[in-house]
Scaffold this motif. Structure first.
Motif, PDB file in Angstrom:
ATOM      1  N   MET A   1      82.906  42.090  31.120  1.00 36.22           N
ATOM      2  CA  MET A   1      84.038  41.020  31.216  1.00 36.22           C
ATOM      3  C   MET A   1      85.021  40.989  30.066  1.00 36.22           C
ATOM      4  SD  MET A   1      83.354  37.082  31.973  1.00 36.22           S
ATOM      5  CE  MET A   1      84.662  36.327  32.942  1.00 36.22           C
ATOM      6  N   SER A   2      86.350  41.112  30.395  1.00 35.74           N
ATOM      7  CA  SER A   2      87.319  41.234  29.360  1.00 35.74           C
ATOM      8  C   SER A   2      87.429  39.882  28.752  1.00 35.74           C
ATOM      9  CB  SER A   2      88.450  41.766  29.905  1.00 35.74           C
ATOM     10  OG  SER A   2      89.054  40.796  30.874  1.00 35.74           O
ATOM     11  N   ALA A   3      88.015  40.078  27.309  1.00 37.15           N
ATOM     12  CA  ALA A   3      88.138  38.765  26.752  1.00 37.15           C
ATOM     13  C   ALA A   3      89.372  37.997  27.244  1.00 37.15           C
ATOM     14  CB  ALA A   3      88.319  39.151  25.116  1.00 37.15           C
ATOM     15  N   GLU A   4      89.646  36.795  26.977  1.00 41.48           N
ATOM     16  CA  GLU A   4      90.640  35.770  27.338  1.00 41.48           C
ATOM     17  C   GLU A   4      91.816  36.155  26.524  1.00 41.48           C
ATOM     18  OE1 GLU A   4      90.772  31.665  26.799  1.00 41.48           O
ATOM     19  OE2 GLU A   4      89.795  31.596  28.663  1.00 41.48           O
ATOM     20  N   PRO A   5      92.819  36.239  27.470  1.00 40.93           N
ATOM     21  CA  PRO A   5      94.205  36.671  26.763  1.00 40.93           C
ATOM     22  C   PRO A   5      94.799  35.611  25.917  1.00 40.93           C
ATOM     23  CG  PRO A   5      94.529  35.985  29.260  1.00 40.93           C
ATOM     24  CD  PRO A   5      93.085  36.091  28.878  1.00 40.93           C
ATOM     25  N   THR A   6      95.541  36.056  24.797  1.00 45.12           N
ATOM     26  CA  THR A   6      96.115  34.960  23.846  1.00 45.12           C
ATOM     27  C   THR A   6      97.123  34.462  24.767  1.00 45.12           C
ATOM     28  OG1 THR A   6      97.820  36.634  23.232  1.00 45.12           O
ATOM     29  CG2 THR A   6      95.618  36.393  22.070  1.00 45.12           C
ATOM     30  N   TYR A   7      97.502  33.304  24.238  1.00 41.82           N
ATOM     31  CA  TYR A   7      98.637  32.587  25.025  1.00 41.82           C
ATOM     32  C   TYR A   7      99.747  33.262  25.288  1.00 41.82           C
ATOM     33  CZ  TYR A   7     102.662  29.645  25.523  1.00 41.82           C
ATOM     34  OH  TYR A   7     103.835  29.057  26.121  1.00 41.82           O
ATOM     35  N   GLU A   8     100.265  34.251  24.382  1.00 37.29           N
ATOM     36  CA  GLU A   8     101.312  34.898  24.466  1.00 37.29           C
ATOM     37  C   GLU A   8     101.195  35.945  25.467  1.00 37.29           C
ATOM     38  OE1 GLU A   8     100.129  34.248  21.556  1.00 37.29           O
ATOM     39  OE2 GLU A   8     101.854  32.938  20.628  1.00 37.29           O
ATOM     40  N   GLU A   9      99.933  36.714  25.572  1.00 37.53           N
ATOM     41  CA  GLU A   9      99.712  37.565  26.560  1.00 37.53           C
ATOM     42  C   GLU A   9      99.676  36.916  27.939  1.00 37.53           C
ATOM     43  OE1 GLU A   9      96.607  40.395  23.822  1.00 37.53           O
ATOM     44  OE2 GLU A   9      95.855  38.672  25.018  1.00 37.53           O
ATOM     45  N   ALA A  10      99.168  35.911  28.160  1.00 41.57           N
ATOM     46  CA  ALA A  10      98.966  35.083  29.261  1.00 41.57           C
ATOM     47  C   ALA A  10     100.232  34.863  29.762  1.00 41.57           C
ATOM     48  CB  ALA A  10      97.985  33.775  29.174  1.00 41.57           C
ATOM     49  N   ARG A  11     101.256  34.296  28.813  1.00 37.91           N
ATOM     50  CA  ARG A  11     102.664  33.968  29.078  1.00 37.91           C
ATOM     51  C   ARG A  11     103.297  35.228  29.873  1.00 37.91           C
ATOM     52  NH1 ARG A  11     107.608  33.841  27.586  1.00 37.91           N
ATOM     53  NH2 ARG A  11     108.904  32.295  28.140  1.00 37.91           N
ATOM     54  N   ALA A  12     103.181  36.424  29.108  1.00 35.83           N
ATOM     55  CA  ALA A  12     103.763  37.491  29.548  1.00 35.83           C
ATOM     56  C   ALA A  12     103.467  37.928  30.868  1.00 35.83           C
ATOM     57  CB  ALA A  12     103.827  38.338  28.460  1.00 35.83           C
TER      58      ALA A  12
END
Length: 69
Positions: A1-12
């Protein structure tokens, strides 16, 4: 399972989902997948922002208490 994205990654990624939906995608299934992923990303971004707001509020309150003493 992959790590949760950062805020910036999720927003992008959310921005990319929206762009694809606005441009039109070939199938209904792909549209639904993008929509569902976008909702998850929007929720994650909201959680990050709420956490940041709590941290700021705590620091402001602590600083206020320091100045009252």
């Amino acid at each position: 399972m992959s790590a949760e994205p950062t805020y910036e990654e999720a927003r992008a990624e959310l921005v990319e989902c929206v762009k694809k939906l606005e441009a039109g995608v070939p199938t209904l299934e792909e549209s639904l997948q993008l929509w569902e992923r976008g909702e998850k990303l929007a929720d994650l971004c909201s959680e990050y922002l709420a956490g940041a707001r709590r941290r700021l509020d705590e620091r402001v309150e602590a600083r206020s208490e320091e100045t009252e003493e």
